[in-house]
Write a protein that holds these residues in place. Structure first.
Motif, PDB file in Angstrom:
ATOM      1  N   GLY A 233      13.541  -2.432  10.410  1.00  0.00           N
ATOM      2  CA  GLY A 233      14.986  -2.235  10.533  1.00  0.00           C
ATOM      3  C   GLY A 233      15.858  -2.433   9.409  1.00  0.00           C
ATOM      4  O   GLY A 233      16.820  -2.120   9.006  1.00  0.00           O
ATOM      5  N   LEU A 234      14.552  -2.586   8.170  1.00  0.00           N
ATOM      6  CA  LEU A 234      15.752  -2.651   6.441  1.00  0.00           C
ATOM      7  C   LEU A 234      14.792  -2.570   5.769  1.00  0.00           C
ATOM      8  O   LEU A 234      13.422  -2.825   5.284  1.00  0.00           O
ATOM      9  N   SER A 235      15.180  -1.527   4.772  1.00  0.00           N
ATOM     10  CA  SER A 235      14.090  -1.130   3.258  1.00  0.00           C
ATOM     11  C   SER A 235      14.121  -2.635   2.484  1.00  0.00           C
ATOM     12  O   SER A 235      14.955  -3.107   2.134  1.00  0.00           O
ATOM     13  N   ALA A 236      13.443  -2.394   1.545  1.00  0.00           N
ATOM     14  CA  ALA A 236      13.082  -3.662   0.934  1.00  0.00           C
ATOM     15  C   ALA A 236      14.533  -3.092  -0.617  1.00  0.00           C
ATOM     16  O   ALA A 236      15.310  -4.497  -0.635  1.00  0.00           O
ATOM     17  N   GLN A 237      14.919  -1.884  -0.515  1.00  0.00           N
ATOM     18  CA  GLN A 237      16.199  -1.797  -1.513  1.00  0.00           C
ATOM     19  C   GLN A 237      17.468  -2.875  -0.832  1.00  0.00           C
ATOM     20  O   GLN A 237      18.307  -3.543  -1.445  1.00  0.00           O
ATOM     21  N   ASP A 238      17.002  -2.216   0.395  1.00  0.00           N
ATOM     22  CA  ASP A 238      18.573  -3.350   1.351  1.00  0.00           C
ATOM     23  C   ASP A 238      18.587  -4.571   1.327  1.00  0.00           C
ATOM     24  O   ASP A 238      19.557  -5.201   1.451  1.00  0.00           O
ATOM     25  N   ALA A 239      17.470  -5.112   1.386  1.00  0.00           N
ATOM     26  CA  ALA A 239      17.460  -6.603   1.226  1.00  0.00           C
ATOM     27  C   ALA A 239      17.546  -7.347   0.396  1.00  0.00           C
ATOM     28  O   ALA A 239      18.663  -7.810   0.264  1.00  0.00           O
ATOM     29  N   LEU A 240      17.366  -6.832  -1.258  1.00  0.00           N
ATOM     30  CA  LEU A 240      17.684  -6.796  -2.538  1.00  0.00           C
ATOM     31  C   LEU A 240      18.692  -7.126  -2.625  1.00  0.00           C
ATOM     32  O   LEU A 240      19.524  -8.106  -3.306  1.00  0.00           O
ATOM     33  N   ALA A 241      19.555  -5.893  -2.145  1.00  0.00           N
ATOM     34  CA  ALA A 241      21.157  -6.067  -2.451  1.00  0.00           C
ATOM     35  C   ALA A 241      21.832  -7.172  -1.595  1.00  0.00           C
ATOM     36  O   ALA A 241      22.362  -7.332  -1.918  1.00  0.00           O
ATOM     37  N   VAL A 245      19.289 -14.125  -2.706  1.00  0.00           N
ATOM     38  CA  VAL A 245      18.461 -15.708  -3.396  1.00  0.00           C
ATOM     39  C   VAL A 245      17.095 -15.713  -3.041  1.00  0.00           C
ATOM     40  O   VAL A 245      16.802 -16.951  -3.344  1.00  0.00           O
ATOM     41  N   VAL A 246      16.380 -14.525  -2.056  1.00  0.00           N
ATOM     42  CA  VAL A 246      15.461 -14.879  -1.665  1.00  0.00           C
ATOM     43  C   VAL A 246      13.773 -14.376  -2.700  1.00  0.00           C
ATOM     44  O   VAL A 246      14.513 -13.799  -3.831  1.00  0.00           O
ATOM     45  N   HIS A 247      12.732 -14.429  -2.187  1.00  0.00           N
ATOM     46  CA  HIS A 247      11.785 -14.143  -3.038  1.00  0.00           C
ATOM     47  C   HIS A 247      10.338 -13.955  -2.125  1.00  0.00           C
ATOM     48  O   HIS A 247      11.111 -13.563  -1.203  1.00  0.00           O
ATOM     49  N   GLY A 248       9.997 -12.972  -3.187  1.00  0.00           N
ATOM     50  CA  GLY A 248       8.744 -12.099  -2.700  1.00  0.00           C
ATOM     51  C   GLY A 248       8.970 -10.707  -1.744  1.00  0.00           C
ATOM     52  O   GLY A 248       7.858 -10.783  -0.864  1.00  0.00           O
ATOM     53  N   VAL A 249      10.050  -9.943  -1.465  1.00  0.00           N
ATOM     54  CA  VAL A 249      10.080  -8.903  -1.408  1.00  0.00           C
ATOM     55  C   VAL A 249       9.511  -8.739  -1.693  1.00  0.00           C
ATOM     56  O   VAL A 249       9.001  -7.606  -2.480  1.00  0.00           O
ATOM     57  N   ARG A 250       8.717  -7.803  -0.302  1.00  0.00           N
ATOM     58  CA  ARG A 250       7.718  -6.551  -0.298  1.00  0.00           C
ATOM     59  C   ARG A 250       7.907  -5.813   1.367  1.00  0.00           C
ATOM     60  O   ARG A 250       8.071  -6.213   2.051  1.00  0.00           O
ATOM     61  N   THR A 251       7.804  -4.734   1.204  1.00  0.00           N
ATOM     62  CA  THR A 251       7.626  -3.935   2.527  1.00  0.00           C
ATOM     63  C   THR A 251       6.566  -4.207   3.074  1.00  0.00           C
ATOM     64  O   THR A 251       5.779  -4.038   1.966  1.00  0.00           O
ATOM     65  N   ALA A 252       7.001  -3.516   4.038  1.00  0.00           N
ATOM     66  CA  ALA A 252       6.239  -4.308   5.480  1.00  0.00           C
ATOM     67  C   ALA A 252       6.215  -3.110   6.559  1.00  0.00           C
ATOM     68  O   ALA A 252       7.174  -3.809   6.980  1.00  0.00           O
ATOM     69  N   GLY A 253       5.367  -2.480   6.381  1.00  0.00           N
ATOM     70  CA  GLY A 253       5.203  -1.540   7.953  1.00  0.00           C
ATOM     71  C   GLY A 253       6.599  -0.606   7.348  1.00  0.00           C
ATOM     72  O   GLY A 253       7.146  -0.087   6.237  1.00  0.00           O
ATOM     73  N   THR A 254       7.733  -0.697   8.618  1.00  0.00           N
ATOM     74  CA  THR A 254       8.886  -0.088   9.052  1.00  0.00           C
ATOM     75  C   THR A 254       9.841  -1.346   9.042  1.00  0.00           C
ATOM     76  O   THR A 254      11.123  -0.565   8.980  1.00  0.00           O
ATOM     77  N   GLY A 255       9.210  -2.799   8.236  1.00  0.00           N
ATOM     78  CA  GLY A 255      10.862  -3.260   7.960  1.00  0.00           C
ATOM     79  C   GLY A 255      10.271  -3.888   6.396  1.00  0.00           C
ATOM     80  O   GLY A 255       9.794  -3.449   5.193  1.00  0.00           O
ATOM     81  N   VAL A 256      10.711  -5.288   6.097  1.00  0.00           N
ATOM     82  CA  VAL A 256      10.522  -6.000   5.355  1.00  0.00           C
ATOM     83  C   VAL A 256       9.560  -7.287   5.063  1.00  0.00           C
ATOM     84  O   VAL A 256      10.155  -7.922   6.246  1.00  0.00           O
TER      85      VAL A 256
END
Lengths: 303, 539
Positions: A233-241, A245-256
């Motif tokens: 329930g979180l997109s990669a863009q949301d997560a980055l914004a 501080v986190v590393h290696g963000v990538r999309t996985a199915g419907t989440g991140v």
């Protein structure tokens, strides 16, 4: 710090050159008395070379090497009295039987503990009458392990000891490592299988291209590692914004998916709390990720 | 077929240096022999003299071959063919075993076995490389002969005769590799076959009948049992005859096809002589370095000993016939008397001394081979687990050298005993049996020098130990056998340890020489132990 007993193995700034190729480049390694120490690294990192130097079979180009407080190159025979060794590439005499090889190698060390020998042959399910020529790789490995472990030693140097063993024999091997540990012996085992190290070792040294990159207890090393998050329930863009501080963000199915350093966990959790996530899975830091991190660094990639 | 060619190229590439040395060495030897005979026996009368002496002396016939006319080419071929053919045979057997049974034993063949090529493709490739190597050897040898001043057509035929013997042994070694379970065993048996071919040819030639003018000798039937005997029948400089060479090539083709057929039907790693079940426990001897060294060497030593017994039996058994030939030809006795003024040598003694000298080389070979186990143990990784026990490198070296010394002594003593027995049974000798035995053992100190030199090579240049050990022995043999013929300066000839051991019963025992050689051996072994302690274990 209390002084404690002197370390069994003490290596500092060890360098070994083979011609123009540098196999070890300033390696540091300390193994304390009674410790089971994992020596972790990929193929060609210099693990076997280090073990051979500890045995005095080859000479260090520079640096200090002490085993039981002695220089093994100066007096290898004296050092070997208290050492049991299993080489990484077990090569034995094709026309001797397994039993004869065990007796030869233990005989040269002063004789086997006969009841222990019987126990090991039985536990490892070895047919000692067969010629080495007819053994499989795993059976040759068993011969070398039995020969090393059927006479008590102060220090066990094992170069990828469980290579070629099936899972059942691997369990037998781990049981006997626990036995020698409870007898107070010191074990240094090289490995590139993480499960082995996680189950057996008190402390770990990670080596890459001839240099120790990390050394400590598993607990200490896990501290250095990152916790793995899978958030739905979180997109990669949301997560980055949301989580700079986190590393290696990538999309996985419907989440991140991403990884977080131990020091940033509180911040990540509070940020996630306000983001309305649909699902969350958190995996503890594995040695795997620690290990991979060190090797990915080679290519400039960050996990 | 493309797969086979590709494999052949890969194998040839792997062997390029080894083969280059063998082939260039054969060419050099050919040139040196031709040039030496040209210088030493430039005129027809001198050559006639040596040919007549040789034709009347079974010892000469046994060691060298058949005299066949007085031309330069004829004399060179007679002097050098057998020896060169043995070299071609050994080059071929080592080459074939290296790529067949040895690779199979070490598991390398398994990789090829999974590639989309036929089961016998690696073997076919090796046969191809073997034929190519022998063709190259034939050409280079022919060039060497021609450069040394021999007629070109004869030189080419002579080169082809040597190459044909080599090709035969390519097929023979391939057959042996199918039967023996280990590379070492296959090497030993194939090399023994080469030696046997030389011996059988020697017997046939020694029993041959000389023509009335003593310029030609026709061999007796045993020569037909030996590929070297067939090669010799090509008579390149007298009446070139390609038929014997075609016989050799056909025999090789039939044998080679049979071996490929056999390989197609055999499991990988399986052999006719299978490995049995061993003992469950080692005895007390099996728990020491010496016990291990002995265990590793004993089978091979049995082979060397059998060779020694054959050699000694020939020395003893042929003695009476040698005596009869000399008695039947008083003019020949006079001729020898003229050539060696002031000496009235017993021709049986000369023959015995010559064969026991060869046995000294055989003994040195056994010692060198036993010593080279050190390198095999190190190279194949077994020394590592052995030296991780509380035993020093010096003790390991010492145990192996002790076994090498025993091998040298055993081979010498067995030859001497067999020769003494043969001479005693045929009542041809005029010496007590003990003297013959001592004559054989007199070569032990010189042979031990080669053991020490091989140990030194192992300690200093481990990767070259095998090449150096065997080359030094070959050099010693060439200096001893051909030194006079090449007119080498005295001090170079003196370098060969065999020059310092006594050719009993012809010569008296040279105690100083024996002591000197023994001292050199001990010093060499000590130095090797010291140097080995200073170097890394290398694979």
């Amino acid at each position: 710090m209390n002084p404690g007993p002197p370390p069994v193995v003490e290596v500092s700034r060890l360098v070994k050159d083979f011609g123009s190729a540098r196999a070890l480049n300033g390696l540091d390694l300390t193994v304390g008395e009674g410790e089971v120490h994992g020596f972790l690294g990929p193929n060609g990192a210099g693990k076997s070379t280090t073990l051979r130097i500890l045995l005095g079979l080859i000479r260090a180009t520079s640096g200090a090497v002490k085993v039981f407080g002695q220089d093994p190159w100066a007096d290898p025979v004296r050092t070997h009295r208290d050492i049991a060794y299993v080489p990484g590439d077990v090569s034995l005499w094709p026309n001797l039987s397994g039993g004869e090889v065990i007796d030869l190698l233990t005989g040269l060390r002063g004789g086997a503990d006969q009841s222990l020998r019987r126990q090991l042959v039985e536990d490892f399910e070895l047919d000692p009458r067969k010629k080495i020529r007819t053994y499989s790789k795993g059976n040759r490995q068993k011969v070398a392990l039995i020969a090393a472990m059927c006479r008590p030693a102060r220090l066990y140097l094992l170069d990828e000891p469980s290579a070629g063993l099936d899972p059942i024999m691997d369990a037998v091997f781990r049981r006997h490592i626990q036995r020698v540990r409870s007898d107070g012996a010191t074990v240094l085992l090289s490995c590139h299988i993480l499960g082995e190290v996680e189950q057996l070792c008190d402390r770990v040294t990670i080596i890459r291209t001839g240099t120790a990159v990390e050394s400590g207890s598993l607990k200490e090393l896990r501290h250095l590692s990152r916790t793995h998050f899978t958030v739905l329930g979180l997109s990669a863009q949301d997560a980055l914004a949301l989580l700079p501080v986190v590393h290696g963000v990538r999309t996985a199915g419907t989440g991140v998916e991403f990884d977080a350093d131990a020091g940033d966990l509180a911040a990540v959790l509070s940020a996630l709390g306000g983001a309305g996530v649909a699902g969350l899975a958190v995996a503890p830091p594995s040695l795997e990720s620690l290990f991979l991190r060190h090797y990915r660094d080679l290519n400039g990639q960050v996990l | 077929m493309r797969g086979i060619v590709r494999l052949a190229v890969a194998q040839a590439r792997q062997d390029r240096w080894v083969l280059a040395v063998w082939i260039a060495g054969a060419g050099l030897l050919g040139y040196a022999m031709a040039a030496a005979v040209g210088t030493a026996f430039g005129g027809e009368p001198e050559r006639a003299m040596i040919v007549m002496v040789a034709a009347g002396s079974p010892a000469f016939l046994f060691l060298r071959g058949l005299p066949d006319g007085t031309g330069l080419g004829e004399v060179v071929f007679f002097q050098g063919f057998s020896f060169t053919a043995v070299l071609a045979g050994l080059m071929s057997t080592f080459l074939v075993v290296r790529h067949t049974r040895h690779d199979e034993e070490l598991g390398r063949s398994e990789l090829f076995g999974t590639a989309p090529i036929s089961r016998s493709a690696p073997l076919s490739a090796t046969l191809m490389v073997g034929v190519a190597a022998n063709t190259a050897l034939a050409m280079v040898l022919a060039a060497g002969f021609a450069a040394g001043g021999l007629p070109a057509p004869g030189s080419v035929t002579a080169g082809l005769a040597v190459g044909a013997v080599g090709v035969f042994f390519v097929a023979a070694a391939a057959a042996v590799s199918q039967l023996m379970p280990s590379g070492r065993g296959a090497n030993g048996v194939s090399a023994a076959l080469v030696g046997l071919a030389y011996l059988v040819r020697g017997i046939g030639d020694a029993l041959g009948s000389a023509s009335d003018d003593f310029l030609h000798v026709t061999p007796a039937w045993p020569s037909l049992l030996s590929p070297i005997g067939w090669g010799q029948r090509a008579r390149p400089f007298t009446e070139p005859d390609p038929v014997p060479l075609l016989v050799l090539a056909s025999a090789a083709a039939v044998l080679g096809t049979g071996v490929v057929f056999l390989r197609e039907r055999r499991d990988l790693g399986a052999s006719l002589l299978a490995a049995g079940v061993g003992k469950e426990r080692a005895g007390v001897a099996g728990q020491s370095l010496f016990g291990l060294a002995w265990r590793l060497q004993r089978g091979t030593l049995a082979g060397w000993s059998a060779g020694a017994a054959v050699m000694g039996a020939i020395a003893g058994g042929l003695g009476p016939m040698v005596g009869q030939v000399a008695e039947g030809n008083p003019s020949l006795g006079d001729l020898i008397g003229q050539l060696v003024p002031g000496s009235q040598l017993d021709i049986v003694d000369v023959f015995t001394a010559a064969l026991l000298g060869m046995a000294g080389v055989l003994a040195a070979g056994a010692g060198v081979q036993a010593t080279l186990r050190l390198r095999a143990e190190e190279d194949e990784g077994r020394a590592e687990i052995l030296l991780a026990t509380p035993r020093s490198k010096a003790r390991w070296l010492g145990a192996t050298l002790a076994v090498a010394g025993i091998s040298v002594l055993a081979v010498s003593a067995i030859t001497g005993a067999a020769a003494a027995l043969g001479l005693g049974l045929t009542e041809a000798g005029s010496h007590p049996a003990v003297l013959i035995l001592l004559a054989a053992v007199a070569h032990v100190p010189a042979a031990l020098v080669f053991v020490a030199l091989t140990a030194l090579a192992f300690a200093l240049l481990p990767r070259l130990a095998a090449a150096l050990g065997w080359s030094l022995l070959a050099a010693g043999l060439v200096l001893g056998e051909f030194g006079e013929m090449f007119r080498l300066p005295g001090w170079i000839q003196e370098l060969s340890p065999f020059r310092h051991s006594s050719a009993m019963p012809v010569e008296a025992f040279n105690g100083t020489g024996a002591l000197l050689m023994a001292a050199v051996s001990v010093a060499g072994a000590g130095l090797a132990a010291y140097l080995l302690g200073r170097r890394d274990l290398t694979s």
